[in-house]
Design an enzyme around this catalytic site. Structure first.
Site, short mmCIF file in Angstrom:
data_model
loop_
_atom_site.label_atom_id
_atom_site.label_comp_id
_atom_site.label_asym_id
_atom_site.label_seq_id
_atom_site.Cartn_x
_atom_site.Cartn_y
_atom_site.Cartn_z
N ASP A 27 0.88 -1.15 0.00
CA ASP A 27 0.00 0.00 0.00
C ASP A 27 0.94 1.22 0.00
OD1 ASP A 27 -2.26 1.74 0.60
OD2 ASP A 27 -1.41 1.83 2.61
N ASP A 29 0.10 5.28 0.53
CA ASP A 29 -0.06 6.33 1.53
C ASP A 29 -0.21 5.71 2.92
OD1 ASP A 29 -0.36 9.35 1.56
OD2 ASP A 29 -1.97 8.72 2.90
N1 PLP Z 1 -7.52 8.31 -2.47
C1 PLP Z 1 -6.93 9.51 -2.51
C2 PLP Z 1 -7.50 10.60 -3.38
C3 PLP Z 1 -5.78 9.74 -1.74
O1 PLP Z 1 -5.18 10.96 -1.78
C4 PLP Z 1 -5.26 8.69 -0.94
C5 PLP Z 1 -4.08 8.90 -0.14
O2 PLP Z 1 -3.35 9.88 -0.25
C6 PLP Z 1 -5.91 7.44 -0.94
C7 PLP Z 1 -7.03 7.29 -1.72
C8 PLP Z 1 -5.38 6.26 -0.16
O3 PLP Z 1 -4.28 5.71 -0.84
P1 PLP Z 1 -3.56 4.36 -0.36
O4 PLP Z 1 -4.39 3.21 -0.86
O5 PLP Z 1 -2.21 4.42 -1.01
O6 PLP Z 1 -3.49 4.41 1.12
CA CA Z 2 -2.84 3.44 2.98
#
Ligand code: PLP
Ligand code: CA
Length: 295
Positions: A27, A29
């Site tokens: 993953d 973020d």
């Molecule tokens: N959607 C958006 C628009 C985001 O900005 C983020 C994180 O910054 C996410 C979803 C979640 O991303 P991830 O699946 O990498 O945690």
């Molecule tokens: Ca995440």
């Protein structure tokens, strides 16, 4: 499934779990970075895994970047070089889904940003360019007369900073054509956490608005659904028993990993906290994750 083992992973146990894997799905973020800042130690850890010959793939629900842009971000933040082929963002996966699901020549009406449009273009899926909906008059009731494209057979909802009532109207009008017009969304994350407990609304809020208007449920491309893993597994030779899903959320990353029969690793660097985990552990509600590291 039934209750699985959950334990803190460190030292010898960590080496054994990592040693048994040939592929890790990360993953992004909350695991690799928070916004534009790399999380401490993440780049070095991935560098060691890459040097040990592991295959590293990236799975993110964030639809606001192309796989190309994620490759550049990984490089910029000091992660081991990643080709776009190893990146599975929800924009790419949604475009891939529509390429498979739509009949030839059919188009998508898109609530989303330029990255979503770029991935659709790359996949060869015709789509209406994102932007303000054309308004044939000053009042919402006039908008029901805005032109509709006869080729549209899907509404795709992703992260859209310019989401509006007018676009919601257009989406509903396409979906009222019936089940021949698919409703597809990139992900359901309803909040994007920022520093210090602040947050902004996520794509899930926009998906709910469209679902409410259309009185139907969207097909969700992103985690915790297995479609994103199926994309990885169809593009690489993946053995689930030798694959680890690394995430910061029990309800998306870890749930998808468990659904797909992967070993799962929770980093506690993002959304799910140690306190939450201990609460779940005490109430025996830990059935949907198997391994954790606490820091
Ligand atoms: N959607 C958006 C628009 C985001 O900005 C983020 C994180 O910054 C996410 C979803 C979640 O991303 P991830 O699946 O990498 O945690
Ligand atoms: Ca995440």
């Amino acid at each position: 499934g039934g209750r699985r083992r959950c334990r803190r992973l460190e030292g010898e146990a960590a080496r054994a779990v990592l040693g048994a894997a040939d592929t890790l799905l990360f993953d992004c973020d909350g695991v690799l970075w928070r916004g534009e800042a790399a999380l401490g130690g993440a780049a070095a850890a991935l560098g060691r895994l890459a040097a040990a010959g592991k295959r590293l793939c990236y799975v993110t629900n964030n639809s606001s970047r192309t796989r190309q842009a994620y490759g550049e971000k990984l490089r910029r933040l000091g992660f081991p070089p990643a080709t776009p082929r190893h990146v599975f963002g929800s924009a790419y996966c949604a475009a891939r889904f529509l390429r498979q699901a739509l009949p030839p020549g059919a188009a998508a009406y898109v609530l989303g940003g330029p990255a979503l449009a770029a991935e659709l273009r790359e996949a060869g899926v015709p789509h209406l360019e994102p932007g303000p909906a054309a308004l044939p008059g000053p009042a919402p009731a006039d908008w029901a007369r805005a032109p509709l494209d006869p080729a549209v057979r899907a509404v795709l909802v992703g992260f859209d900073e310019h989401f509006s009532y007018a676009k919601l109207c257009q989406a509903l009008r396409y979906l009222l054509r019936g089940p021949d017009c698919l409703l597809v969304a990139t992900n359901r994350d309803h909040r994007l956490p920022l520093e210090g407990g602040a947050a902004i609304p996520g794509t899930g809020c926009l998906v709910k608005a469209v679902e409410t208007a259309a009185e139907r449920e969207a097909f969700i491309v992103g985690k915790p659904n297995r479609y994103m893993f199926d994309c990885v597994a169809s593009e690489f030779d993946i053995d689930p028993a030798r694959t680890i899903m690394v995430g910061d959320r029990l309800d998306t990353d870890i749930l998808m990993g468990n659904t797909c029969g992967l070993t799962t690793l929770l980093t506690l660097t993002g959304v799910t906290t140690l306190e939450e985990l201990e609460g779940l552990w005490k109430s025996q509600k830990t059935s949907h994750f198997s391994w954790v590291t606490w820091k």
